[in-house]
Design an enzyme around this catalytic site. Structure first.
Site, PDB file in Angstrom:
ATOM      1  CD  GLU A 159      -2.664  -1.297   2.492  1.00 36.68           C
ATOM      2  OE1 GLU A 159      -2.717  -0.325   3.270  1.00 36.68           O
ATOM      3  OE2 GLU A 159      -3.169  -2.407   2.743  1.00 36.68           O
ATOM      4  CG  ASP A 161      -3.092   7.934   8.376  1.00 31.89           C
ATOM      5  OD1 ASP A 161      -3.442   6.740   8.322  1.00 31.89           O
ATOM      6  OD2 ASP A 161      -3.064   8.679   7.390  1.00 31.89           O
TER       7      ASP A 161
END
Length: 253
Positions: free
Chosen positions: A45, A56
């Protein structure tokens, strides 16, 4: 058949690695991808850096911020990846937020992905219904798998809807927190993995958030097809550099 689907049919547990394009250094992207494949990783990814990455944790946020400061852009990423399929065979997924893709133009972005050899996208802030109504046709026209996230709070009805729209795998978020904040799985999370497994969805599931070593990889893949490591890999890059990739991966398998 899409490379993602081919990989998912293999009789093995899948290890996917996430990193931020343009980190630690602007021109490390291709080297990292090549070294990950050589080390035995199944899928990669590639994080498209964004200034406000909501899901995140601090490690990925910092790497994304540094990548932007290094000069990474969507246009530059595609430029870096233009010859990647001459050397790399495993599935490549771009993970990023929808704003930069919208700015680039969804049709143009998908076209560039196809030309470059990108197999799929993970866009955490693109709702499944908006995707199905407005973008599914464009993604599929360009051979792209779109991967949706589900959490312990996602209802069974919603999960089945996501499963019906998906054509690759489902990203199973191990908890409702941000990435990089877990060190092992408790009974609640394990029961959640088991519950999803028992739903017999048509798409396999890959677990992300909280996988950082061999133990957590094995825990995560007890009920699901694979696992994604992001924060721990980026932390390793920060501390030990690109030359440490092979050692890092060898300690997971």
């Amino acid at each position: 058949m899409n490379r993602i689907n081919q990989k998912l049919q293999e009789d093995k547990k899948i290890l996917s690695i996430y990193f931020s394009a343009g980190y630690p250094n602007l021109n490390d992207t291709v080297q990292i991808i090549q070294d990950l494949e050589k080390s035995g990783v199944d899928m990669i990814e590639i994080g498209l850096p964004f200034s406000d990455p909501l899901a995140d944790g601090p490690t990925i946020q910092e790497s994304s911020t540094q990548a932007l400061e290094n000069g990474m852009t969507t246009k530059l990423l595609f430029e870096q990846l233009k010859n990647i399929r001459q050397t790399v065979q495993i599935p490549l997924i771009i993970m990023g937020y929808f704003n930069p893709i919208l700015q680039y133009g969804v049709e143009n972005f998908c076209k560039k992905c196809q030309e470059t050899g990108i197999d799929g996208l993970i866009i955490p802030d693109l709702p499944v219904d908006i995707y199905a109504e407005n973008y599914k046709e464009t993604f599929e026209k360009h051979g792209l798998t779109n991967v949706f996230l589900i959490t312990p709070q996602t209802s069974n009805e919603r999960i089945r809807h996501i499963d019906s729209v998906s054509n690759g795998f489902i990203y199973l978020v191990s908890s409702a927190s941000v990435t990089g904040s877990s060190s092992g799985f408790d009974n609640i999370q394990t029961n959640y993995f088991k519950r999803i497994s028992e739903m017999n969805l048509k798409n396999p599931q890959i677990i992300g958030f909280g996988i950082n070593n061999k133990e957590t990889f094995n825990q995560a893949t007890q009920y699901q097809k694979g696992a994604i490591i992001g924060s721990a890999f980026i932390k390793n890059l920060t501390e030990n550099g690109v030359s440490s990739i092979s050692k890092f991966v060898s300690e997971i398998f």
